[in-house]
Scaffold this active site. Structure first.
Site, PDB file in Angstrom:
ATOM      1  N   ASP A  33       0.967  -1.333  -0.010  1.00 38.15           N
ATOM      2  CA  ASP A  33       0.175   0.054   0.074  1.00 38.15           C
ATOM      3  C   ASP A  33       1.012   1.210  -0.140  1.00 38.15           C
ATOM      4  O   ASP A  33       1.121   1.944   0.954  1.00 38.15           O
ATOM      5  CB  ASP A  33      -0.826  -0.020   1.175  1.00 38.15           C
ATOM      6  CG  ASP A  33      -2.292   0.972   1.019  1.00 38.15           C
ATOM      7  OD1 ASP A  33      -2.038   1.755   0.228  1.00 38.15           O
ATOM      8  OD2 ASP A  33      -2.830   1.151   2.054  1.00 38.15           O
ATOM      9  N   HIS A  50      -7.653   0.313   7.552  1.00 41.43           N
ATOM     10  CA  HIS A  50      -8.017   1.559   7.049  1.00 41.43           C
ATOM     11  C   HIS A  50      -9.443   1.781   7.648  1.00 41.43           C
ATOM     12  O   HIS A  50     -10.224   0.971   7.951  1.00 41.43           O
ATOM     13  CB  HIS A  50      -8.263   1.544   5.449  1.00 41.43           C
ATOM     14  CG  HIS A  50      -6.921   1.487   4.639  1.00 41.43           C
ATOM     15  ND1 HIS A  50      -6.783   0.970   3.339  1.00 41.43           N
ATOM     16  CD2 HIS A  50      -5.550   1.369   5.229  1.00 41.43           C
ATOM     17  CE1 HIS A  50      -5.568   0.715   3.181  1.00 41.43           C
ATOM     18  NE2 HIS A  50      -4.784   0.919   4.553  1.00 41.43           N
ATOM     19  N   PHE A  51      -9.435   3.060   8.206  1.00 41.82           N
ATOM     20  CA  PHE A  51     -10.550   3.898   8.780  1.00 41.82           C
ATOM     21  C   PHE A  51     -10.639   5.176   8.827  1.00 41.82           C
ATOM     22  O   PHE A  51      -9.634   5.917   8.468  1.00 41.82           O
ATOM     23  CB  PHE A  51     -10.534   3.098  10.405  1.00 41.82           C
ATOM     24  CG  PHE A  51      -9.417   3.799  11.177  1.00 41.82           C
ATOM     25  CD1 PHE A  51      -9.534   5.241  11.525  1.00 41.82           C
ATOM     26  CD2 PHE A  51      -8.412   3.196  11.210  1.00 41.82           C
ATOM     27  CE1 PHE A  51      -8.673   5.807  12.184  1.00 41.82           C
ATOM     28  CE2 PHE A  51      -7.216   3.649  11.841  1.00 41.82           C
ATOM     29  CZ  PHE A  51      -7.394   5.201  12.459  1.00 41.82           C
ATOM     30  N   LEU A  52     -11.804   5.572   8.999  1.00 47.13           N
ATOM     31  CA  LEU A  52     -12.207   6.987   9.397  1.00 47.13           C
ATOM     32  C   LEU A  52     -12.718   7.157  10.707  1.00 47.13           C
ATOM     33  O   LEU A  52     -13.823   6.582  10.824  1.00 47.13           O
ATOM     34  CB  LEU A  52     -12.926   7.525   8.167  1.00 47.13           C
ATOM     35  CG  LEU A  52     -13.289   8.974   7.849  1.00 47.13           C
ATOM     36  CD1 LEU A  52     -13.667   9.397   6.501  1.00 47.13           C
ATOM     37  CD2 LEU A  52     -14.148   9.806   8.799  1.00 47.13           C
ATOM     38  N   HIS A  80      -7.222   7.228   7.624  1.00 50.06           N
ATOM     39  CA  HIS A  80      -6.026   6.291   7.461  1.00 50.06           C
ATOM     40  C   HIS A  80      -6.512   5.292   6.288  1.00 50.06           C
ATOM     41  O   HIS A  80      -7.224   4.800   6.336  1.00 50.06           O
ATOM     42  CB  HIS A  80      -5.981   5.317   8.496  1.00 50.06           C
ATOM     43  CG  HIS A  80      -4.942   4.660   8.450  1.00 50.06           C
ATOM     44  ND1 HIS A  80      -4.993   3.212   8.992  1.00 50.06           N
ATOM     45  CD2 HIS A  80      -3.827   4.461   7.765  1.00 50.06           C
ATOM     46  CE1 HIS A  80      -3.791   2.475   8.754  1.00 50.06           C
ATOM     47  NE2 HIS A  80      -3.093   3.105   8.051  1.00 50.06           N
ATOM     48  N   SER A 102      -6.942   2.065  17.123  1.00 49.44           N
ATOM     49  CA  SER A 102      -7.659   0.901  16.242  1.00 49.44           C
ATOM     50  C   SER A 102      -9.082   0.864  16.870  1.00 49.44           C
ATOM     51  O   SER A 102      -9.339  -0.109  17.821  1.00 49.44           O
ATOM     52  CB  SER A 102      -6.973  -0.323  16.681  1.00 49.44           C
ATOM     53  OG  SER A 102      -6.734  -0.636  18.020  1.00 49.44           O
ATOM     54  N   HIS A 152       4.259   4.651  13.379  1.00 43.14           N
ATOM     55  CA  HIS A 152       3.239   4.929  12.325  1.00 43.14           C
ATOM     56  C   HIS A 152       1.658   4.564  12.986  1.00 43.14           C
ATOM     57  O   HIS A 152       0.821   4.628  12.470  1.00 43.14           O
ATOM     58  CB  HIS A 152       3.332   4.424  11.175  1.00 43.14           C
ATOM     59  CG  HIS A 152       3.039   2.799  11.016  1.00 43.14           C
ATOM     60  ND1 HIS A 152       3.371   1.781  11.849  1.00 43.14           N
ATOM     61  CD2 HIS A 152       1.926   2.412  10.140  1.00 43.14           C
ATOM     62  CE1 HIS A 152       2.707   0.750  11.394  1.00 43.14           C
ATOM     63  NE2 HIS A 152       2.012   1.064  10.477  1.00 43.14           N
ATOM     64  N   GLY A 153       1.772   3.702  14.024  1.00 40.37           N
ATOM     65  CA  GLY A 153       0.581   3.092  14.603  1.00 40.37           C
ATOM     66  C   GLY A 153       0.969   2.244  15.756  1.00 40.37           C
ATOM     67  O   GLY A 153       1.806   2.289  16.658  1.00 40.37           O
ATOM     68  N   GLY A 156       0.409  -1.428  15.626  1.00 41.99           N
ATOM     69  CA  GLY A 156       1.102  -2.631  15.197  1.00 41.99           C
ATOM     70  C   GLY A 156       0.472  -3.761  15.730  1.00 41.99           C
ATOM     71  O   GLY A 156       0.048  -3.970  16.829  1.00 41.99           O
TER      72      GLY A 156
END
Length: 483
Positions: free
Chosen positions: A83, A201-203, A233, A382, A406-407, A409
């Site tokens: 991605d 992926h989310f909003l 994301h 998350s 970045h997140g 994990g």
């Protein structure tokens, strides 16, 4: 640290940034082995960095950073990921939880209707022509703003690379070139601009939970606890995935041509100056710009959704972009190595650029509003966990080639999550905590259950403690759209 002598084929050591708890999790999969494998690649410089959110990926660990010499090093698609330019965009509003909470179900349902989500999600109302897709690949977010009106004229100023890669050129990096993108990749991208996709992926519609650095937060438009923000994301969808697949095959065939001995075929690569690497970088640039355009289009339809629900113009709600950052990327940058400054291809896979303020060259690549402050860094949560706004720090330049986390994990496979959790119970548990979730399928919600990820608070504590990025604000979700 994993020393260079740990394995005979290592060229540099591996620096692992983790608490005992996070390190223990890394030892249960191939994260550290993959870090060691990356340390064997030709031209790798100084050390490989494994960040606190790292977990096993394709070739490189997700949450890994490696810098390759621009002339003697290699380019590896596995060091970017499928991605390409998966990234995060944060928007602020002048609304508060008191304004939004009573309408959160209506708002999330409206966003879900306006922003297609899920595996293979496509738009029926916005399909570009093949020639326009090529313009998107060349001009990114700026093209969809100027050509289609998907955003405000000033939006691009708060996007990495100003939404059009490469804005800031170091050395001889190839420009994007749609002619080296396959027809299959283009076909997959034609109707996917403005879509979330699936997986992680989310909003999210969020509220500010706590502010740690009020000066930095204020410059970013974050003023008070309870303020409503939006976090997006997603990445380059099927367009970028196909480009990665296409060029992995090209490089797998070329490995023998260049007599490269690799510890893992997933590390397929070619010399940075090779024709194969040049073609990949040209196609890669197209996917970077596609992703910028994708997040820009989503932002436009999020603004429209807020207008539809709250019956007010988005401008009146001050729905501004704080920043948009990439976390699956390779960039040609200058970094100090062994006392001298070198051009290196920094592979950031699951890692965000974290440049400090008031630092020549690095600060020049930060939006003017933040050059004396430092680059905003976003760490998405998350569904049921917090997301974070951090600030780039000078320590990142020495330790991680100007990079940060970045997140959270993953710590549980999607299959494992499906065995352990039921969708209806996950949704009910989140609703009991005041979080409304709307997903394309129950399977996706189960696969992305908060417990499948490390606690982002733990990851951020490490990043803050070692000084690669510092805490600005903690955000918590009140409504989530999942792919």
């Amino acid at each position: 640290m994993i020393p260079k002598g740990y394995r005979s084929d290592m060229r540099v050591p591996v620096y692992v940034f983790a608490s005992e708890k996070l390190l223990e999790k890394m030892t249960t999969d191939r994260t550290l082995i993959q870090g060691v494998n990356v340390a064997t690649l030709p031209g790798v410089q100084k050390h490989v960095a494994v960040l606190p959110d790292a977990h096993e990926g394709y070739g490189f660990p997700i949450g890994g950073v490696a810098a390759m010499d621009a002339t003697e090093g290699v380019i590896s698609p596995g060091g970017v990921g499928y991605d390409i330019n998966c990234g995060v965009r944060l928007m602020v509003t002048n609304l508060t939880e008191k304004d939004v909470r009573p309408k959160i179900v209506e708002l999330i349902n409206t966003i879900f209707r306006n922003v297609p989500a899920g595996l293979g999600s496509r738009r029926r109302d916005f399909v570009v022509s093949m020639s326009d897709l090529d313009r998107v690949a060349l001009e990114g977010a700026r093209y969809v703003i100027e050509r289609y009106g998907l955003g405000w004229p000033e939006d691009f100023k708060h996007i990495e690379e100003e939404g059009r890669y490469p804005k800031y050129k170091t050395g001889d990096i190839p420009d994007p070139d749609p002619s080296v993108v396959s027809r299959e990749a283009k076909s997959r991208g034609l109707d996917q601009i403005g879509t979330l996709g699936s997986g992680n992926h989310f909003l999210e519609v969020q509220k500010v939970d706590k502010i740690f650095d009020r000066e930095a937060a204020k410059k970013m438009g974050i003023y008070e606890e309870g303020q409503i923000t939006i976090l997006i994301h997603c990445g380059s969808r099927g367009y970028g995935h196909q480009i990665c697949s296409d060029y992995l095959r090209v490089m797998e065939r070329a490995v023998h041509k260049y007599n490269l001995r690799l510890p893992d075929r997933e590390l397929a690569c070619t010399p940075a100056s090779s024709p194969e690497a040049t073609m990949y970088l040209k196609a890669f640039g197209c996917a970077v710009n596609f992703a910028f355009a994708n997040r820009q289009a989503i932002s436009h339809w999020v603004r429209q959704s807020f207008e539809e629900v709250f019956k007010r113009p988005a401008e009146e709600m001050e729905m501004k972009i704080v920043y948009d950052v990439c976390h699956n990327i390779v960039k040609l940058e200058k970094h100090k190595i062994d006392g001298s400054t070198r051009d290196v291809f920094v592979h950031r896979k699951g890692a965000t650029r974290s440049f400090p303020g008031n630092t020549p060259y690095y600060s020049d690549m930060i939006p003017a509003d933040y050059r004396d402050l430092g680059q905003p860094v976003f760490v998405p949560g998350s569904m049921g966990t917090a997301s974070w706004v951090l600030l780039g720090q000078p320590g990142s330049l020495e330790l991680t080639f100007g990079s940060s986390v970045h997140g959270a994990g993953r710590q549980m496979s999607r299959a494992g999550a499906k065995r352990q959790y039921r969708g209806e119970l996950v949704v009910r548990a989140l609703e009991s905590r005041g979080i409304y979730v709307k997903g394309d399928t129950m399977d996706t919600i189960v696969e992305e259950v908060p417990e499948a990820y490390k606690n982002p608070d733990d990851v951020v504590e490490v990043a803050h403690a070692v000084g690669i990025s510092t805490k600005v604000a903690r955000l918590v979700p009140i409504g989530v759209v999942k792919g």
